[in-house]
Design a protein around this motif. Structure first.
Motif, PDB file in Angstrom:
ATOM      1  N   PRO A  15       0.811  -1.223   0.000  1.00  0.00           N
ATOM      2  CA  PRO A  15       0.000   0.000   0.000  1.00  0.00           C
ATOM      3  C   PRO A  15       0.849   1.279   0.000  1.00  0.00           C
ATOM      4  CG  PRO A  15      -0.897  -1.577   1.567  1.00  0.00           C
ATOM      5  CD  PRO A  15       0.432  -2.128   1.105  1.00  0.00           C
ATOM      6  N   PHE A  16       1.956   1.285   0.728  1.00  0.00           N
ATOM      7  CA  PHE A  16       2.839   2.452   0.749  1.00  0.00           C
ATOM      8  C   PHE A  16       3.518   2.642  -0.606  1.00  0.00           C
ATOM      9  CE2 PHE A  16       2.556   1.367   5.249  1.00  0.00           C
ATOM     10  CZ  PHE A  16       2.271   2.604   5.799  1.00  0.00           C
ATOM     11  N   LEU A  17       3.955   1.534  -1.213  1.00  0.00           N
ATOM     12  CA  LEU A  17       4.613   1.618  -2.517  1.00  0.00           C
ATOM     13  C   LEU A  17       3.668   2.166  -3.572  1.00  0.00           C
ATOM     14  CD1 LEU A  17       6.532  -1.786  -2.455  1.00  0.00           C
ATOM     15  CD2 LEU A  17       7.480   0.510  -2.053  1.00  0.00           C
ATOM     16  N   VAL A  18       2.457   1.635  -3.614  1.00  0.00           N
ATOM     17  CA  VAL A  18       1.477   2.076  -4.614  1.00  0.00           C
ATOM     18  C   VAL A  18       1.130   3.543  -4.399  1.00  0.00           C
ATOM     19  CG1 VAL A  18      -0.901   1.772  -5.443  1.00  0.00           C
ATOM     20  CG2 VAL A  18       0.575  -0.230  -5.092  1.00  0.00           C
ATOM     21  N   GLU A  19       0.912   3.934  -3.151  1.00  0.00           N
ATOM     22  CA  GLU A  19       0.592   5.340  -2.870  1.00  0.00           C
ATOM     23  C   GLU A  19       1.765   6.240  -3.248  1.00  0.00           C
ATOM     24  OE1 GLU A  19      -1.369   8.746  -2.007  1.00  0.00           O
ATOM     25  OE2 GLU A  19      -2.232   6.739  -2.187  1.00  0.00           O
ATOM     26  N   GLY A  20       2.972   5.819  -2.942  1.00  0.00           N
ATOM     27  CA  GLY A  20       4.149   6.602  -3.319  1.00  0.00           C
ATOM     28  C   GLY A  20       4.258   6.772  -4.818  1.00  0.00           C
ATOM     29  N   LEU A  21       4.010   5.694  -5.560  1.00  0.00           N
ATOM     30  CA  LEU A  21       4.058   5.773  -7.025  1.00  0.00           C
ATOM     31  C   LEU A  21       2.952   6.673  -7.561  1.00  0.00           C
ATOM     32  CD1 LEU A  21       4.915   2.080  -7.972  1.00  0.00           C
ATOM     33  CD2 LEU A  21       6.468   4.047  -7.836  1.00  0.00           C
ATOM     34  N   LYS A  22       1.789   6.631  -6.942  1.00  0.00           N
ATOM     35  CA  LYS A  22       0.694   7.514  -7.368  1.00  0.00           C
ATOM     36  C   LYS A  22       1.090   8.978  -7.221  1.00  0.00           C
ATOM     37  CE  LYS A  22      -3.354   4.657  -6.526  1.00  0.00           C
ATOM     38  NZ  LYS A  22      -4.548   4.470  -5.670  1.00  0.00           N
ATOM     39  N   ARG A  23       1.820   9.289  -6.166  1.00  0.00           N
ATOM     40  CA  ARG A  23       2.242  10.670  -5.946  1.00  0.00           C
ATOM     41  C   ARG A  23       3.273  11.119  -6.976  1.00  0.00           C
ATOM     42  NH1 ARG A  23       1.728  12.302   0.202  1.00  0.00           N
ATOM     43  NH2 ARG A  23      -0.084  11.025   0.689  1.00  0.00           N
ATOM     44  N   LEU A  24       3.876  10.153  -7.664  1.00  0.00           N
ATOM     45  CA  LEU A  24       4.839  10.469  -8.715  1.00  0.00           C
ATOM     46  C   LEU A  24       4.196  10.489 -10.103  1.00  0.00           C
ATOM     47  CD1 LEU A  24       7.785   8.193  -7.531  1.00  0.00           C
ATOM     48  CD2 LEU A  24       7.594  10.671  -7.275  1.00  0.00           C
ATOM     49  N   GLU A  25       2.896  10.236 -10.191  1.00  0.00           N
ATOM     50  CA  GLU A  25       2.223  10.118 -11.489  1.00  0.00           C
ATOM     51  C   GLU A  25       2.364  11.349 -12.364  1.00  0.00           C
ATOM     52  OE1 GLU A  25      -1.370   7.282 -12.101  1.00  0.00           O
ATOM     53  OE2 GLU A  25      -1.746   8.415 -10.269  1.00  0.00           O
ATOM     54  N   TYR A  26       2.489  12.510 -11.801  1.00  0.00           N
ATOM     55  CA  TYR A  26       2.584  13.728 -12.600  1.00  0.00           C
ATOM     56  C   TYR A  26       3.802  13.720 -13.518  1.00  0.00           C
ATOM     57  CZ  TYR A  26       6.432  15.307  -9.669  1.00  0.00           C
ATOM     58  OH  TYR A  26       7.643  15.409  -9.030  1.00  0.00           O
ATOM     59  N   ARG A  27       4.759  12.842 -13.256  1.00  0.00           N
ATOM     60  CA  ARG A  27       6.008  12.826 -13.999  1.00  0.00           C
ATOM     61  C   ARG A  27       5.855  12.178 -15.379  1.00  0.00           C
ATOM     62  NH1 ARG A  27      10.623  12.966 -10.130  1.00  0.00           N
ATOM     63  NH2 ARG A  27      11.757  11.742 -11.657  1.00  0.00           N
ATOM     64  N   GLY A  28       4.827  11.395 -15.611  1.00  0.00           N
ATOM     65  CA  GLY A  28       4.654  10.699 -16.868  1.00  0.00           C
ATOM     66  C   GLY A  28       5.424   9.395 -16.863  1.00  0.00           C
ATOM     67  N   TYR A  29       4.817   8.330 -17.366  1.00  0.00           N
ATOM     68  CA  TYR A  29       5.445   7.020 -17.359  1.00  0.00           C
ATOM     69  C   TYR A  29       4.678   6.080 -18.271  1.00  0.00           C
ATOM     70  CZ  TYR A  29       1.650   5.936 -14.173  1.00  0.00           C
ATOM     71  OH  TYR A  29       0.407   5.781 -13.631  1.00  0.00           O
ATOM     72  N   ASP A  30       5.301   4.933 -18.601  1.00  0.00           N
ATOM     73  CA  ASP A  30       4.640   3.956 -19.463  1.00  0.00           C
ATOM     74  C   ASP A  30       4.423   2.608 -18.790  1.00  0.00           C
ATOM     75  OD1 ASP A  30       7.106   2.375 -19.816  1.00  0.00           O
ATOM     76  OD2 ASP A  30       7.747   4.029 -21.078  1.00  0.00           O
ATOM     77  N   SER A  31       5.025   2.398 -17.619  1.00  0.00           N
ATOM     78  CA  SER A  31       4.844   1.134 -16.900  1.00  0.00           C
ATOM     79  C   SER A  31       5.149   1.357 -15.428  1.00  0.00           C
ATOM     80  CB  SER A  31       5.744   0.045 -17.476  1.00  0.00           C
ATOM     81  OG  SER A  31       7.100   0.423 -17.404  1.00  0.00           O
ATOM     82  N   ALA A  32       4.757   0.378 -14.615  1.00  0.00           N
ATOM     83  CA  ALA A  32       4.974   0.481 -13.173  1.00  0.00           C
ATOM     84  C   ALA A  32       5.174  -0.917 -12.602  1.00  0.00           C
ATOM     85  CB  ALA A  32       3.786   1.158 -12.500  1.00  0.00           C
ATOM     86  N   GLY A  33       5.887  -0.972 -11.489  1.00  0.00           N
ATOM     87  CA  GLY A  33       6.103  -2.260 -10.846  1.00  0.00           C
ATOM     88  C   GLY A  33       6.563  -2.105  -9.418  1.00  0.00           C
ATOM     89  N   VAL A  34       6.405  -3.177  -8.654  1.00  0.00           N
ATOM     90  CA  VAL A  34       6.848  -3.233  -7.271  1.00  0.00           C
ATOM     91  C   VAL A  34       7.492  -4.584  -7.002  1.00  0.00           C
ATOM     92  CG1 VAL A  34       5.107  -1.607  -6.399  1.00  0.00           C
ATOM     93  CG2 VAL A  34       4.605  -4.055  -6.418  1.00  0.00           C
ATOM     94  N   ALA A  35       8.339  -4.618  -5.983  1.00  0.00           N
ATOM     95  CA  ALA A  35       8.926  -5.866  -5.501  1.00  0.00           C
ATOM     96  C   ALA A  35       8.964  -5.797  -3.985  1.00  0.00           C
ATOM     97  CB  ALA A  35      10.326  -6.057  -6.060  1.00  0.00           C
ATOM     98  N   THR A  36       8.725  -6.946  -3.351  1.00  0.00           N
ATOM     99  CA  THR A  36       8.762  -7.025  -1.897  1.00  0.00           C
ATOM    100  C   THR A  36       9.541  -8.268  -1.478  1.00  0.00           C
ATOM    101  OG1 THR A  36       6.693  -8.302  -1.795  1.00  0.00           O
ATOM    102  CG2 THR A  36       6.507  -5.890  -1.602  1.00  0.00           C
ATOM    103  N   ILE A  37       9.919  -8.274  -0.214  1.00  0.00           N
ATOM    104  CA  ILE A  37      10.539  -9.445   0.403  1.00  0.00           C
ATOM    105  C   ILE A  37       9.623  -9.879   1.543  1.00  0.00           C
ATOM    106  CG2 ILE A  37      12.521 -10.348   1.678  1.00  0.00           C
ATOM    107  CD1 ILE A  37      13.521  -9.541  -0.993  1.00  0.00           C
TER     108      ILE A  37
END
Length: 167
Positions: A15-37
């Protein structure tokens, strides 16, 4: 533009990773991903498209862990595709790298890594980092910090990275 986000703490990372990436959405992008342990095992989820597509993928196949990294990508090397989306794994799928920037000598590094037996899954410059770190991890018996430092000594360019490992 790319964006990198990381989390480590006492709660589930996704949830923190997804929210953090959402806050970066203004930058423009073509793909997204996460990894956890989670319990010493690496989990990766990535997709082409917006973070909404990543959220859908994570709902269909959730990943857990209280440590993780996330990335939004704007293609500079390799076309927008699932295989070129970050995070990028090493040969053993024990570590992943996300990267913002350009590795100027990636092609010569890639050729040398392939010669030494590494198998590449993408056409990005980023993936050379995961394989360089993998080699150093083997030499340094799992010392990730030292392995990253040694791997980066071989790289030319301007960049920011985040790395996590099962070790």
């Amino acid at each position: 533009m790319c964006g990198i986000f990381g989390y480590t703490g006492a709660k589930e990372a996704v949830p923190f990773l997804v929210e953090g990436l959402k806050r970066l959405e203004y930058r423009g992008y073509d793909s997204a991903g996460v990894a956890t342990i989670e319990k010493g095992k690496l989990f990766v989820s990535k997709c082409v498209g917006k973070i909404l597509e990543l959220e859908t993928a994570l709902q269909q196949k959730p990943i857990k862990g209280m440590l993780g990294i996330g990335h939004t990508r704007w293609a500079t090397h390799g076309q927008p595709s699932h295989k070129n989306s970050h995070p990028h794994e090493d040969c053993k799928s024990e570590l992943v790298v996300v990267h913002n920037g350009i590795i100027e000598n990636y092609l010569e590094l890639r050729v040398e890594l392939i010669r030494r037996g590494h198998l590449f899954k993408s056409s990005t410059d980023t993936e050379v980092l995961s394989h360089l770190i993998e080699e150093q991890m083997q030499k340094k018996q799992g010392d990730l910090t030292h392995a990253v430092r040694l791997a980066l000594h071989q790289v030319r360019g301007s960049y920011a990275i985040a790395v996590i490992s099962e070790h």
